[in-house]
Design an enzyme around this catalytic site. Structure first.
Site, PDB file in Angstrom:
ATOM      1  CG  ASP A   8      -7.128  -0.106   1.682  1.00  0.00           C
ATOM      2  OD1 ASP A   8      -6.038  -0.978   0.840  1.00  0.00           O
ATOM      3  OD2 ASP A   8      -6.477   0.356   2.961  1.00  0.00           O
ATOM      4  CG  ASP A  10      -3.380  -4.043   4.869  1.00  0.00           C
ATOM      5  OD1 ASP A  10      -3.458  -5.277   5.914  1.00  0.00           O
ATOM      6  OD2 ASP A  10      -2.587  -3.874   3.955  1.00  0.00           O
TER       7      ASP A  10
HETATM    8  C1  BG6 Z   1      -0.505  -2.163   1.554  1.00  0.00           C
HETATM    9  C2  BG6 Z   1      -0.399  -1.090   3.176  1.00  0.00           C
HETATM   10  O1  BG6 Z   1      -2.253  -2.634   2.292  1.00  0.00           O
HETATM   11  O2  BG6 Z   1       0.152  -3.409   1.618  1.00  0.00           O
HETATM   12  C3  BG6 Z   1       1.516  -0.649   2.951  1.00  0.00           C
HETATM   13  O3  BG6 Z   1      -1.113  -0.308   3.151  1.00  0.00           O
HETATM   14  C4  BG6 Z   1       2.304  -1.856   2.818  1.00  0.00           C
HETATM   15  O4  BG6 Z   1       1.855  -0.210   4.500  1.00  0.00           O
HETATM   16  C5  BG6 Z   1       0.969  -2.408   1.122  1.00  0.00           C
HETATM   17  O5  BG6 Z   1       2.961  -1.342   2.514  1.00  0.00           O
HETATM   18  C6  BG6 Z   1       2.191  -3.590   0.727  1.00  0.00           C
HETATM   19  O6  BG6 Z   1       1.708  -5.096   1.314  1.00  0.00           O
HETATM   20  P1  BG6 Z   1       3.260  -6.140   1.752  1.00  0.00           P
HETATM   21  O7  BG6 Z   1       2.059  -6.484   2.504  1.00  0.00           O
HETATM   22  O8  BG6 Z   1       2.583  -6.643   0.282  1.00  0.00           O
HETATM   23  O9  BG6 Z   1       4.122  -6.400   1.999  1.00  0.00           O
HETATM   24 MG    MG Z   2      -4.871   0.851   4.014  1.00  0.00          MG
END
Ligand code: BG6
Ligand code: MG
Length: 214
Positions: A8, A10
């Protein structure tokens, strides 16, 4: 035998999970909704729109689809602003070397992030070339806890799901990995990630010579 490791992004490779939280909290404040770090655990790993819907549910607020689109876009513009300054030095300690070592040892290495900003983050961190494949929020229909993203990553690298290990910091991500029939290392606390096969504080704490012992 484990042949692939899927990361993953984030909260596993870099602390962008914190920027997601700060941006969502800013939006919640504007809406008069109290939104804490504990509640933020429910948002980790899930899509942008689903995250907004969870916040609205917490606040008991009902909005039109058009308004929700507008708010989700606003949150994203703040997030994009926050991450502009991210530099390669911010990769969690030991993770870059871990990615390099895994490939040297013959493992396939994939990234599977629900984020539509994953490409931007990888570019800023200068690590895209360390992955055999990248699957992000633009390529899937159902986000975690659905296993779609991990199954797509495994398919792209040509490895059976049972031969993959996933590194995840989100409860929804651990559930997705298990639903995909993969092994999972949880990065964070046992409170949220108790279902994972192993739990570490930070990604590089997991010794890669133990991947086959999970
Ligand atoms: C994930 C995060 O990686 O991506 C979430 O853990 C986030 O918190 C999701 O909402 C979607 O991200 P984005 O950048 O498309 O808004
Ligand atoms: Mg994550």
């Amino acid at each position: 035998m484990i042949h692939a490791v899927i990361f993953d992004l984030d909260g596993v490779i870099v602390d962008t999970a914190h920027y997601h939280f700060v941006a969502w909290q800013r939006l919640a404040n504007e809406l008069g909704i109290t939104f804490t770090e504990k509640e933020n655990e429910r948002l980790k790993g899930v899509s942008r729109m689903h995250s907004l819907e969870i916040i609205l549910e917490i606040g008991g607020v009902v909005l039109s689809e058009a308004k929700k689109e507008e708010l989700a876009t606003r949150k994203n513009s703040w997030f994009v602003e926050y991450i502009e300054a991210i530099r390669p030095e911010e990769i969690f300690k030991g993770v870059k070397q871990m990615l390099i070592s895994l490939r040297e040892k013959g493992f396939k290495v994939a990234l599977a992030s629900s984020s539509k900003n994953a490409e931007t983050v990888l570019r800023l961190l200068e690590i895209k070339g360390l992955f055999d494949t990248v699957v992000d929020g633009t390529m899937i229909i159902k986000s975690k806890p659905d296993p779609e993203i991990f199954l797509l990553a495994a398919n792209k690298i040509g490895v059976d799901p049972s031969e993959c290990v996933v590194f995840e910091d989100a409860e929804a991500g651990v559930e997705a990995a298990l639903a995909a029939g993969m092994k999972c290392v949880g990065v964070g606390s046992a409170d949220q990630l108790g279902k994972a096969h192993s739990i570490v504080k930070t990604t590089a704490d997991f010794p890669i010579d133990q991947l086959n012992l999970l």
